[in-house]
Design an enzyme around this catalytic site. Structure first.
Site, PDB file in Angstrom:
ATOM      1  N   CYS A  52      33.907  40.214  46.294  1.00 58.53           N
ATOM      2  CA  CYS A  52      34.376  41.055  47.382  1.00 58.53           C
ATOM      3  C   CYS A  52      33.873  42.474  47.118  1.00 58.53           C
ATOM      4  O   CYS A  52      34.069  43.004  46.020  1.00 58.53           O
ATOM      5  CB  CYS A  52      35.897  41.034  47.451  1.00 58.53           C
ATOM      6  SG  CYS A  52      36.567  42.238  48.628  1.00 58.53           S
ATOM      7  N   ASP A  59      34.798  35.585  45.321  1.00 60.39           N
ATOM      8  CA  ASP A  59      34.916  34.796  46.541  1.00 60.39           C
ATOM      9  C   ASP A  59      34.145  33.502  46.316  1.00 60.39           C
ATOM     10  O   ASP A  59      33.103  33.507  45.667  1.00 60.39           O
ATOM     11  CB  ASP A  59      34.309  35.534  47.737  1.00 60.39           C
ATOM     12  CG  ASP A  59      35.165  36.695  48.201  1.00 60.39           C
ATOM     13  OD1 ASP A  59      36.389  36.566  48.190  1.00 60.39           O
ATOM     14  OD2 ASP A  59      34.595  37.734  48.581  1.00 60.39           O
TER      15      ASP A  59
END
Length: 154
Positions: A52, A59
Site C-alpha cells: 500500500c 497487499d
C-alpha cells in the site's frame, strides 16, 4: 553451442536475484515458433504481493494474465521475477494491475491480452481490476478466469 531462439536469454537456467523494483526488472522474450497459429497462453500468479503506498502494509492478489501471442512469447522466469519485484513496490491495486498489462503489451505486442487482478480486501473492501486490449480474436478459446468473487466468511 548452436544458436537457437533461446540463446539470448540471460535469466533462465541459473540463480537470479529478485529485482528491487518493477522498473529494474528485465522481461525477456523468445520468438514464437507457432506464430502462424492463434492460441491463448495463461499465467496465474495466486500469491502476488505489493505494498500500500500510504501505509506500507502488504497487499495480496490473485493475478490471471491471458494473451494470444504474435511474434513473441514472454519467458516465464523473467515474468515471475518481474511480478515478484512488486513486493517492495508501493502502488494502488489499479496501478499495479494496469502497469503489468501495459508493460507486457508494449514488450510483446500480442494479438490480444487481458488481465484480471483479484485483490484481497483492503479496509474491508475487495478491489478487482480488469483490462483487455480489445475483443478476443475469433476462433481462439479463451476460458473463464475461474476466480470466484470474494465472499469472506459468508
Amino acid at each position: 553451442m548452436t544458436e537457437t531462439i533461446y540463446s539470448g536469454l540471460t535469466q533462465l537456467g541459473g540463480a537470479t536475484r529478485l529485482p528491487e523494483s518493477p522498473e529494474q526488472a528485465q522481461l525477456e522474450r523468445v520468438r514464437n515458433p507457432q506464430a502462424d497459429l492463434s492460441y491463448a497462453v495463461r499465467f496465474t500468479a495466486p500469491e502476488f504481493t505489493s505494498l500500500c503506498p500510504m501505509t506500507g502494509q502488504p497487499d495480496f492478489a490473485h493475478l490471471v494474465i491471458d494473451y494470444v501471442p504474435d511474434e513473441w512469447l514472454v519467458e516465464s522466469k523473467s515474468l515471475k521475477l518481474y511480478l515478484g519485484s512488486f513486493r517492495n513496490h508501493g502502488a494502488f491495486h489499479e496501478d499495479c494491475t494496469i502497469s503489468i498489462a501495459r508493460r507486457l503489451v508494449e514488450f510483446l505486442a500480442p494479438r490480444w491480452l487481458r488481465i484480471g487482478g483479484y485483490w484481497y480486501p483492503r479496509g474491508g473492501i475487495p478491489i478487482d481490476v480488469f483490462w483487455q486490449t480489445g475483443p478476443a480474436p475469433d476462433g481462439v478459446w479463451i476460458p473463464d478466469q475461474g476466480v470466484p468473487p470474494y465472499r469472506g466468511r459468508g
